[in-house]
Design a protein around this motif. Structure first.
Motif, PDB file in Angstrom:
ATOM      1  N   ALA A  88       9.648 -60.278 -44.306  1.00  0.00           N
ATOM      2  CA  ALA A  88       9.074 -60.477 -45.439  1.00  0.00           C
ATOM      3  C   ALA A  88       9.754 -59.632 -46.647  1.00  0.00           C
ATOM      4  O   ALA A  88       9.223 -58.830 -47.435  1.00  0.00           O
ATOM      5  CB  ALA A  88       7.573 -60.224 -45.630  1.00  0.00           C
ATOM      6  N   PRO A  89      11.171 -59.926 -46.776  1.00  0.00           N
ATOM      7  CA  PRO A  89      11.861 -59.179 -47.718  1.00  0.00           C
ATOM      8  C   PRO A  89      11.700 -59.379 -49.181  1.00  0.00           C
ATOM      9  O   PRO A  89      12.046 -58.572 -50.090  1.00  0.00           O
ATOM     10  CB  PRO A  89      13.360 -59.660 -47.398  1.00  0.00           C
ATOM     11  CG  PRO A  89      13.450 -60.970 -46.801  1.00  0.00           C
ATOM     12  CD  PRO A  89      12.071 -61.086 -46.110  1.00  0.00           C
ATOM     13  N   LEU A  90      10.963 -60.401 -49.513  1.00  0.00           N
ATOM     14  CA  LEU A  90      10.373 -60.638 -50.949  1.00  0.00           C
ATOM     15  C   LEU A  90       9.135 -60.164 -51.081  1.00  0.00           C
ATOM     16  O   LEU A  90       8.442 -60.548 -52.221  1.00  0.00           O
ATOM     17  CB  LEU A  90      10.701 -61.892 -51.256  1.00  0.00           C
ATOM     18  CG  LEU A  90      12.198 -62.486 -51.028  1.00  0.00           C
ATOM     19  CD1 LEU A  90      12.076 -64.015 -51.748  1.00  0.00           C
ATOM     20  CD2 LEU A  90      12.973 -61.652 -51.773  1.00  0.00           C
ATOM     21  N   SER A 125      18.963 -72.009 -45.488  1.00  0.00           N
ATOM     22  CA  SER A 125      20.030 -71.235 -46.089  1.00  0.00           C
ATOM     23  C   SER A 125      19.275 -70.553 -47.459  1.00  0.00           C
ATOM     24  O   SER A 125      20.000 -69.461 -47.797  1.00  0.00           O
ATOM     25  CB  SER A 125      21.058 -72.383 -46.670  1.00  0.00           C
ATOM     26  OG  SER A 125      22.170 -72.002 -47.149  1.00  0.00           O
ATOM     27  N   ALA A 126      18.457 -71.332 -48.261  1.00  0.00           N
ATOM     28  CA  ALA A 126      18.101 -70.592 -49.293  1.00  0.00           C
ATOM     29  C   ALA A 126      17.261 -69.419 -49.030  1.00  0.00           C
ATOM     30  O   ALA A 126      17.413 -68.502 -49.623  1.00  0.00           O
ATOM     31  CB  ALA A 126      17.053 -71.716 -49.835  1.00  0.00           C
ATOM     32  N   MET A 127      16.676 -69.215 -47.908  1.00  0.00           N
ATOM     33  CA  MET A 127      16.031 -68.066 -47.275  1.00  0.00           C
ATOM     34  C   MET A 127      17.197 -66.893 -47.073  1.00  0.00           C
ATOM     35  O   MET A 127      16.912 -65.591 -47.699  1.00  0.00           O
ATOM     36  CB  MET A 127      15.253 -68.314 -46.295  1.00  0.00           C
ATOM     37  CG  MET A 127      14.112 -69.203 -46.269  1.00  0.00           C
ATOM     38  SD  MET A 127      13.065 -69.823 -44.729  1.00  0.00           S
ATOM     39  CE  MET A 127      12.352 -68.161 -44.319  1.00  0.00           C
ATOM     40  N   ALA A 128      18.204 -67.486 -46.391  1.00  0.00           N
ATOM     41  CA  ALA A 128      19.181 -66.505 -46.336  1.00  0.00           C
ATOM     42  C   ALA A 128      19.911 -66.009 -47.739  1.00  0.00           C
ATOM     43  O   ALA A 128      20.221 -64.688 -47.836  1.00  0.00           O
ATOM     44  CB  ALA A 128      20.514 -67.000 -45.545  1.00  0.00           C
ATOM     45  N   VAL A 129      19.934 -66.787 -48.653  1.00  0.00           N
ATOM     46  CA  VAL A 129      20.445 -66.433 -49.986  1.00  0.00           C
ATOM     47  C   VAL A 129      19.497 -65.438 -50.605  1.00  0.00           C
ATOM     48  O   VAL A 129      19.960 -64.392 -51.184  1.00  0.00           O
ATOM     49  CB  VAL A 129      20.857 -67.598 -50.946  1.00  0.00           C
ATOM     50  CG1 VAL A 129      21.112 -67.159 -52.269  1.00  0.00           C
ATOM     51  CG2 VAL A 129      21.821 -68.292 -50.366  1.00  0.00           C
ATOM     52  N   LEU A 130      18.172 -65.871 -50.688  1.00  0.00           N
ATOM     53  CA  LEU A 130      17.192 -65.013 -51.295  1.00  0.00           C
ATOM     54  C   LEU A 130      17.150 -63.441 -50.679  1.00  0.00           C
ATOM     55  O   LEU A 130      17.008 -62.421 -51.412  1.00  0.00           O
ATOM     56  CB  LEU A 130      15.835 -65.649 -51.279  1.00  0.00           C
ATOM     57  CG  LEU A 130      15.570 -66.687 -52.081  1.00  0.00           C
ATOM     58  CD1 LEU A 130      14.532 -67.545 -51.680  1.00  0.00           C
ATOM     59  CD2 LEU A 130      15.538 -66.538 -53.585  1.00  0.00           C
ATOM     60  N   GLU A 131      17.245 -63.696 -49.420  1.00  0.00           N
ATOM     61  CA  GLU A 131      17.050 -62.049 -48.716  1.00  0.00           C
ATOM     62  C   GLU A 131      18.528 -61.352 -49.213  1.00  0.00           C
ATOM     63  O   GLU A 131      18.410 -60.076 -49.253  1.00  0.00           O
ATOM     64  CB  GLU A 131      16.995 -62.477 -47.028  1.00  0.00           C
ATOM     65  CG  GLU A 131      17.029 -61.315 -46.411  1.00  0.00           C
ATOM     66  CD  GLU A 131      17.074 -61.649 -44.787  1.00  0.00           C
ATOM     67  OE1 GLU A 131      16.101 -61.343 -44.029  1.00  0.00           O
ATOM     68  OE2 GLU A 131      18.195 -62.209 -44.300  1.00  0.00           O
ATOM     69  N   TRP A 132      19.433 -62.059 -49.001  1.00  0.00           N
ATOM     70  CA  TRP A 132      20.824 -61.492 -49.265  1.00  0.00           C
ATOM     71  C   TRP A 132      20.774 -60.721 -50.871  1.00  0.00           C
ATOM     72  O   TRP A 132      21.434 -59.709 -51.076  1.00  0.00           O
ATOM     73  CB  TRP A 132      21.887 -62.558 -49.196  1.00  0.00           C
ATOM     74  CG  TRP A 132      23.326 -61.841 -49.610  1.00  0.00           C
ATOM     75  CD1 TRP A 132      24.306 -61.043 -49.059  1.00  0.00           C
ATOM     76  CD2 TRP A 132      24.073 -62.222 -51.046  1.00  0.00           C
ATOM     77  NE1 TRP A 132      25.387 -60.971 -49.830  1.00  0.00           N
ATOM     78  CE2 TRP A 132      25.028 -61.429 -50.909  1.00  0.00           C
ATOM     79  CE3 TRP A 132      23.653 -62.845 -52.024  1.00  0.00           C
ATOM     80  CZ2 TRP A 132      26.094 -61.757 -52.035  1.00  0.00           C
ATOM     81  CZ3 TRP A 132      24.442 -63.002 -53.049  1.00  0.00           C
ATOM     82  CH2 TRP A 132      25.688 -62.423 -53.131  1.00  0.00           C
ATOM     83  N   CYS A 133      20.296 -61.502 -51.876  1.00  0.00           N
ATOM     84  CA  CYS A 133      20.106 -61.204 -53.108  1.00  0.00           C
ATOM     85  C   CYS A 133      19.407 -59.999 -53.259  1.00  0.00           C
ATOM     86  O   CYS A 133      19.552 -59.040 -54.344  1.00  0.00           O
ATOM     87  CB  CYS A 133      19.386 -62.264 -54.001  1.00  0.00           C
ATOM     88  SG  CYS A 133      20.548 -63.685 -54.254  1.00  0.00           S
ATOM     89  N   ARG A 134      18.295 -59.538 -52.393  1.00  0.00           N
ATOM     90  CA  ARG A 134      17.484 -58.272 -52.709  1.00  0.00           C
ATOM     91  C   ARG A 134      17.735 -57.274 -51.548  1.00  0.00           C
ATOM     92  O   ARG A 134      16.868 -57.190 -50.561  1.00  0.00           O
ATOM     93  CB  ARG A 134      16.200 -58.959 -52.431  1.00  0.00           C
ATOM     94  CG  ARG A 134      15.855 -59.787 -53.712  1.00  0.00           C
ATOM     95  CD  ARG A 134      15.759 -59.109 -55.242  1.00  0.00           C
ATOM     96  NE  ARG A 134      14.546 -58.122 -54.998  1.00  0.00           N
ATOM     97  CZ  ARG A 134      14.572 -57.392 -56.190  1.00  0.00           C
ATOM     98  NH1 ARG A 134      15.373 -56.979 -56.988  1.00  0.00           N
ATOM     99  NH2 ARG A 134      13.438 -56.616 -56.199  1.00  0.00           N
ATOM    100  N   PRO A 135      19.038 -56.632 -51.510  1.00  0.00           N
ATOM    101  CA  PRO A 135      19.269 -55.714 -50.292  1.00  0.00           C
ATOM    102  C   PRO A 135      18.397 -54.550 -50.376  1.00  0.00           C
ATOM    103  O   PRO A 135      18.001 -54.243 -51.563  1.00  0.00           O
ATOM    104  CB  PRO A 135      20.955 -55.542 -50.525  1.00  0.00           C
ATOM    105  CG  PRO A 135      21.030 -55.549 -52.114  1.00  0.00           C
ATOM    106  CD  PRO A 135      20.103 -56.793 -52.589  1.00  0.00           C
TER     107      PRO A 135
END
Length: 307
Positions: A37-39, A297-307
């Protein structure tokens, strides 16, 4: 969070970023990403000035699955319509949102303005010249189907639009891949993207070609790809454009020399125009699997955007 990452173009990604995003998207697709739950606690703005079914749903559902909450904006909702500047819009949103996912009809420079800060990540969900998150979806789908991307042979048939631009920038960064574009005369890849893709291919030991006919098509392909002839939010000035595009329709005949190839399409599709129904809905077609991977893929991008 110490900083955020923006994704405006595939060129914004290092090779390590690109490979990691594709691998992570494949993990989400395979159900092996684990409970994350990175977001959690984050607010994701979803701004689409143009129509969208897959990308908007993918990022909205993806953000929710990752623990985020969303604020959605339609084309008439922002004060951009009354003359507020892009700069002011970005400054305000960055003080209220953690991520902004945006689809516009203009130049990605608009998104670069919004990304001129380090509080809110900005993701290009399609601009006039590039669709980077589509390319990540495409590569995630290929990885899931073939177990890897290196060495794949891909034929793209159709307009050199924003999907083709992003695919050319991304696929050429995997060693041994071959990407052949067959685009109608006058509707090829923009020169800047053609040059960048060729440079990427030279650096990574891949092959990139573009021709404007359908003669002597390559065989033994892994993927045959097309897109809708009328890209979302655009129109063609030439009243006779359909006659120019007609030879580039994807039919079952393309499988005579590539019997094991899968068929990909970014959707929406118009059966009987860019592709025949028997191909899209036939055993080679994986377009709806590809569409589902937009969310992963969107989940991967969203996770990557918030390191």
């Amino acid at each position: 969070m110490a900083h955020v990452r923006h994704l405006i173009s595939i060129d914004d990604l290092t090779d390590a970023d690109l490979h990691a995003l594709v691998a992570r998207g494949a993990e989400f697709s395979a159900g092996t990403a684990g409970p994350v739950a990175p977001l959690d606690g984050d607010i994701v703005g979803i701004y689409f000035s143009k129509t969208s079914t897959r990308t908007r749903t993918a990022f909205s559902s993806g953000a929710l699955r990752l623990g985020g909450r969303i604020v959605a904006y339609g084309p008439g909702d922002l004060q951009l319509n009354t003359g507020e500047t892009n700069e002011d819009t970005g400054r305000v949103m960055s003080r209220m949102l953690d991520v902004l996912v945006a689809r516009t009809s203009g130049d990605p420079a608009e998104m670069r303005v919004w990304a001129a800060q380090d509080r809110m990540a900005v993701v290009n969900a399609m601009s006039a010249d590039e669709h980077p998150t589509q390319a990540l979806t495409d590569l995630t789908t290929m990885r899931r189907r073939f177990g890897g991307i290196d060495g794949l042979r891909v034929l793209y048939v159709g307009e050199g639009n924003n999907t083709a631009s992003a695919l050319a920038l991304a696929l050429t960064r995997f060693p041994g891949t071959e990407l052949e574009l067959r685009t109608p005369p006058g509707y090829g890849l923009a020169p800047a993207y053609r040059e960048r893709a060729a440079a990427q291919a030279a650096r990574h030991g891949s092959l990139f070609r573009e021709r404007h006919d359908v003669a002597d098509l390559p065989g033994d392909l892994d993927v045959i790809y097309t897109t809708r002839w009328q890209t979302t939010g655009t129109s063609k000035s030439d009243p006779g454009w359909r006659a120019v595009f007609a030879p580039f329709q994807v039919t079952a005949a393309l499988w005579e020399d590539s019997p094991k190839a899968v068929f990909m399409h970014d959707l929406p599709a118009h059966r009987g125009e860019e592709v025949t129904a028997d191909v899209l809905d036939g055993p080679a077609g994986i377009a709806f699997e590809q569409a589902e991977n937009k969310m992963h893929s969107a989940m991967a991008v969203l996770e990557w955007c918030r390191p």
